[in-house]
Design a protein around this motif. Structure first.
Motif, PDB file in Angstrom:
ATOM      1  N   ASP A 359     -81.550  26.447  -1.980  1.00  0.00           N
ATOM      2  CA  ASP A 359     -81.976  27.831  -2.186  1.00  0.00           C
ATOM      3  C   ASP A 359     -83.297  28.145  -1.485  1.00  0.00           C
ATOM      4  N   ASP A 360     -84.138  27.112  -1.258  1.00  0.00           N
ATOM      5  CA  ASP A 360     -85.410  27.360  -0.565  1.00  0.00           C
ATOM      6  C   ASP A 360     -85.213  27.668   0.917  1.00  0.00           C
ATOM      7  N   ASN A 361     -83.973  27.496   1.404  1.00  0.00           N
ATOM      8  CA  ASN A 361     -83.607  27.716   2.799  1.00  0.00           C
ATOM      9  C   ASN A 361     -84.425  26.858   3.779  1.00  0.00           C
ATOM     10  N   GLU A 362     -85.088  25.867   3.240  1.00  0.00           N
ATOM     11  CA  GLU A 362     -85.938  25.020   4.070  1.00  0.00           C
ATOM     12  C   GLU A 362     -85.407  23.580   4.060  1.00  0.00           C
ATOM     13  N   THR A 363     -84.779  23.218   2.950  1.00  0.00           N
ATOM     14  CA  THR A 363     -84.275  21.849   2.816  1.00  0.00           C
ATOM     15  C   THR A 363     -82.754  21.857   2.622  1.00  0.00           C
ATOM     16  N   VAL A 364     -82.155  20.671   2.801  1.00  0.00           N
ATOM     17  CA  VAL A 364     -80.726  20.517   2.543  1.00  0.00           C
ATOM     18  C   VAL A 364     -80.522  19.456   1.459  1.00  0.00           C
ATOM     19  N   ALA A 365     -79.334  19.520   0.817  1.00  0.00           N
ATOM     20  CA  ALA A 365     -79.040  18.597  -0.294  1.00  0.00           C
ATOM     21  C   ALA A 365     -78.606  17.243   0.260  1.00  0.00           C
ATOM     22  N   ALA A 366     -79.540  16.592   0.961  1.00  0.00           N
ATOM     23  CA  ALA A 366     -79.292  15.271   1.551  1.00  0.00           C
ATOM     24  C   ALA A 366     -79.912  14.215   0.669  1.00  0.00           C
ATOM     25  N   MET A 367     -79.385  13.001   0.739  1.00  0.00           N
ATOM     26  CA  MET A 367     -80.047  11.879   0.061  1.00  0.00           C
ATOM     27  C   MET A 367     -79.901  10.621   0.905  1.00  0.00           C
ATOM     28  N   ASP A 368     -80.983   9.844   0.962  1.00  0.00           N
ATOM     29  CA  ASP A 368     -80.935   8.511   1.576  1.00  0.00           C
ATOM     30  C   ASP A 368     -81.341   7.526   0.497  1.00  0.00           C
ATOM     31  N   LEU A 369     -80.662   6.402   0.438  1.00  0.00           N
ATOM     32  CA  LEU A 369     -81.109   5.348  -0.468  1.00  0.00           C
ATOM     33  C   LEU A 369     -81.892   4.312   0.338  1.00  0.00           C
ATOM     34  N   LEU A 370     -83.157   4.135  -0.057  1.00  0.00           N
ATOM     35  CA  LEU A 370     -84.037   3.185   0.624  1.00  0.00           C
ATOM     36  C   LEU A 370     -84.164   1.945  -0.237  1.00  0.00           C
ATOM     37  N   VAL A 371     -84.043   0.790   0.399  1.00  0.00           N
ATOM     38  CA  VAL A 371     -84.111  -0.465  -0.361  1.00  0.00           C
ATOM     39  C   VAL A 371     -85.111  -1.420   0.283  1.00  0.00           C
ATOM     40  N   PRO A 372     -85.672  -2.327  -0.537  1.00  0.00           N
ATOM     41  CA  PRO A 372     -86.622  -3.288   0.002  1.00  0.00           C
ATOM     42  C   PRO A 372     -86.037  -4.065   1.188  1.00  0.00           C
ATOM     43  N   ARG A 373     -86.875  -4.400   2.139  1.00  0.00           N
ATOM     44  CA  ARG A 373     -86.568  -5.216   3.320  1.00  0.00           C
ATOM     45  C   ARG A 373     -85.701  -4.534   4.365  1.00  0.00           C
ATOM     46  N   ILE A 374     -84.904  -3.523   3.973  1.00  0.00           N
ATOM     47  CA  ILE A 374     -83.962  -2.925   4.912  1.00  0.00           C
ATOM     48  C   ILE A 374     -84.405  -1.521   5.307  1.00  0.00           C
ATOM     49  N   GLY A 375     -84.882  -0.753   4.322  1.00  0.00           N
ATOM     50  CA  GLY A 375     -85.091   0.676   4.552  1.00  0.00           C
ATOM     51  C   GLY A 375     -83.817   1.394   4.162  1.00  0.00           C
ATOM     52  N   GLU A 376     -83.288   2.233   5.076  1.00  0.00           N
ATOM     53  CA  GLU A 376     -82.121   3.057   4.721  1.00  0.00           C
ATOM     54  C   GLU A 376     -80.843   2.225   4.616  1.00  0.00           C
ATOM     55  N   LEU A 377     -80.261   2.253   3.423  1.00  0.00           N
ATOM     56  CA  LEU A 377     -78.984   1.565   3.209  1.00  0.00           C
ATOM     57  C   LEU A 377     -77.837   2.579   3.149  1.00  0.00           C
ATOM     58  N   VAL A 378     -78.144   3.737   2.577  1.00  0.00           N
ATOM     59  CA  VAL A 378     -77.133   4.768   2.358  1.00  0.00           C
ATOM     60  C   VAL A 378     -77.679   6.097   2.860  1.00  0.00           C
ATOM     61  N   GLY A 379     -76.799   6.880   3.505  1.00  0.00           N
ATOM     62  CA  GLY A 379     -77.159   8.252   3.857  1.00  0.00           C
ATOM     63  C   GLY A 379     -76.034   9.157   3.411  1.00  0.00           C
ATOM     64  N   GLY A 380     -76.361  10.220   2.690  1.00  0.00           N
ATOM     65  CA  GLY A 380     -75.287  11.096   2.231  1.00  0.00           C
ATOM     66  C   GLY A 380     -75.792  12.485   1.933  1.00  0.00           C
ATOM     67  N   SER A 381     -74.893  13.320   1.419  1.00  0.00           N
ATOM     68  CA  SER A 381     -75.294  14.691   1.087  1.00  0.00           C
ATOM     69  C   SER A 381     -74.229  15.389   0.268  1.00  0.00           C
ATOM     70  N   GLN A 382     -74.650  16.501  -0.340  1.00  0.00           N
ATOM     71  CA  GLN A 382     -73.666  17.475  -0.796  1.00  0.00           C
ATOM     72  C   GLN A 382     -73.324  18.280   0.444  1.00  0.00           C
ATOM     73  N   ARG A 383     -72.045  18.608   0.626  1.00  0.00           N
ATOM     74  CA  ARG A 383     -71.615  19.286   1.845  1.00  0.00           C
ATOM     75  C   ARG A 383     -71.707  20.803   1.673  1.00  0.00           C
ATOM     76  N   GLU A 384     -71.887  21.498   2.769  1.00  0.00           N
ATOM     77  CA  GLU A 384     -71.927  22.975   2.716  1.00  0.00           C
ATOM     78  C   GLU A 384     -70.514  23.490   2.510  1.00  0.00           C
ATOM     79  N   GLU A 385     -70.252  24.015   1.314  1.00  0.00           N
ATOM     80  CA  GLU A 385     -68.880  24.463   1.026  1.00  0.00           C
ATOM     81  C   GLU A 385     -68.717  25.964   1.262  1.00  0.00           C
ATOM     82  N   ARG A 386     -69.838  26.700   1.495  1.00  0.00           N
ATOM     83  CA  ARG A 386     -69.760  28.157   1.659  1.00  0.00           C
ATOM     84  C   ARG A 386     -69.494  28.494   3.122  1.00  0.00           C
ATOM     85  N   GLU A 387     -68.364  29.152   3.354  1.00  0.00           N
ATOM     86  CA  GLU A 387     -67.925  29.393   4.729  1.00  0.00           C
ATOM     87  C   GLU A 387     -68.962  30.174   5.536  1.00  0.00           C
TER      88      GLU A 387
END
Ligand code: 4AD
Ligand code: MG
Length: 453
Positions: A359-387
């Protein structure tokens, strides 16, 4: 008589009158009256000791049984007088199956460097460490399938040859034909095609039909990153869930990783112990934290503030809008929170077109899971469902609508909020084993500059 795997033999509590094992010699030691062979068959880390009496059937082959040679032994499994294993095998008949060239065999009984072993990737799984990695890789893969099966997800198979760039980063391998003068893309399919960078867009279509799905297969990236965490060909696990928001997405990722870590600790303890002893002394603590701790959930904006206030000097300066570098990701998980951290709501400008605009029109509903020693293990998001929002974002990013007509269709016909993520399978294996180079958790690594196998 059928052969018995050494893993099954060592799990026994009672002796056996007659048994047949087949495997490879690790070491041989001779005395006047008998020879000792350590035999490993790959079924587990441990080797079993075989005692061959001088003059017993097949003992004439003993001189050929150097490290790496293949043998079959029929004998009796008896209690072992020595320390260590409960049983050993007294050979009744020894069969010479395949020689190993004596000193020519590259894996003599000593420690070899990872660098050297990479040059003989076709043989390195015969060492304790690389055999253990391959067994954990197999088990982890099965645990992933088991988790999703239990959770009611459907396994789908998404194509390797694609006509679109899911991530929009242009890091693709183009497909051409060997015969003919025009590239296959124009010639064969009527358009340019690439090896897939992600199965996500196809997985979304299936989620909007089947509810909860996942795909797990090889993906390809032509990133010229010479790091220890990037490969040109890697395996990605990608679940996609209909009627699921960003928090639900994080819930699935967290539950999955906990399930897998628990399963690996329970069923691969012998192999894991090897890594905890020789590769990473903190491995058990890391795995226990992954299994038991509640993962931190932190908006990107707050992550930036933490990094800006950190005493640590970073190579890349931090400000709102930057893509977090691995040094930042590791700091958050390793030093600040000391456990896995989901960072979510990233700035729109650094993320792909399909992520849902907040709603802030500045960010997206993304998420990354960061873990020790590796950094990014998972990258994901809620998808834009509004046409309408999706069309606008694609236009802003100069993505041709006609290329994505099928994707847009899914937003015209029964569109629902949905979410998913991608987990780098090799990075998960690095986390599980303490191995620090991605080249060492995949049998035949593909990285820039070399492909021998
Ligand atoms: O963050 P990424 O690029 O996300 C996607 O591709 C999404 N389409 C996934 C989705 O939502 N279905 O990649 C996902 C994960 C990363 O977090 C990382 O673990 C791994 O894939 N990864 C790599 N692993 C090894 N080598 C590479 N070159 C990798 N690039 C990404
Ligand atoms: Mg990513």
């Amino acid at each position: 008589m059928n052969r018995t795997k050494i893993k099954a033999l060592l799990a026994r509590t009672a002796p056996l009158e007659k048994v047949l094992i087949k495997g490879w010699v690790r070491t041989r030691r001779d005395t006047k009256e008998f020879s000792f062979l350590e035999i490993n068959d790959g079924s587990c880390l441990a080797s079993i000791q075989v005692i061959v009496d001088a003059g017993s059937p097949g003992s004439e082959h003993l001189p050929d049984l150097s490290t790496g040679a293949a043998v079959a032994v029929t004998g009796e499994m008896v209690p072992s007088p020595g320390k260590g294993q409960a049983f050993e095998i007294r050979s009744h008949a020894l069969e010479f199956v395949g020689g190993s060239g004596g000193d020519a065999y590259p894996l003599q009984k000593k420690r070899h460097s990872d660098e050297f072993l990479r040059t003989i990737a076709h043989l390195r799984a015969r060492t304790n460490k690389y055999g253990a990695i391959m067994r954990i890789r197999s088990r982890t893969s099965h645990l992933i399938h088991r988790f999703f099966e239990e959770e009611g997800f459907f396994l789908i198979h998404t194509p390797v040859i694609t006509g679109s760039d899911c991530e929009g980063a242009g890091e693709m391998f183009r497909i051409t034909t060997v015969k003919g003068t025009t590239p296959a893309s124009e010639d064969f399919f009527g358009k340019e095609t690439n090896l897939t960078v992600s199965g996500q867009l196809s997985a979304e279509m299936m989620a909007l039909a089947l509810g909860d799905v996942y795909t797990f297969g090889p993906t390809f990236r032509a990133e010229n990153s010479h790091t220890s965490r990037h490969a040109a060909e890697f395996w990605m696990l990608e679940p996609e869930m209909a009627f699921c928001d960003l928090a639900g997405n994080m819930d699935v990722a967290e539950a999955l990783i906990k399930y897998v870590v628990k399963g690996v600790l329970e069923t691969c303890s012998e192999d894991i112990t090897l890594f905890a002893k020789f590769v990473d002394k903190t491995l058990m603590a890391t795995l226990t934290s992954l299994r038991d701790d509640t993962y931190e959930r932190l908006p990107y904006k707050e992550a930036v503030e933490i990094l800006q206030n950190a005493k640590k000097k970073f190579e890349y300066p931090v400000s709102f809008g930057i893509d977090l570098q691995s040094e930042h990701e590791r700091y958050l998980a390793e030093e600040h929170f000391k456990k896995p951290v989901f960072v979510y709501n990233y700035p729109k400008g650094i993320k792909p077109f399909y992520m849902r605009v907040n709603d802030d029109n500045e960010t997206v509903a993304a998420m990354d899971l960061l873990v020790p020693r590796i950094g990014e293990l998972v990258g994901g998001s809620q998808r834009e469902e509004r046409e309408d929002v999706l069309r606008k974002r694609m236009a802003d990013m100069n993505l041709p609508e006609e290329e994505y007509w099928w994707y847009l269709d899914s937003r015209r016909f029964g569109s629902v909020p949905h979410s998913g993520f991608g987990l780098g399978f090799e990075r998960l294996l690095m986390l599980l084993t303490g191995i620090t180079n991605i080249r060492d958790v995949i049998a035949f690594p593909r990285t820039p500059g070399s492909i021998d196998f």
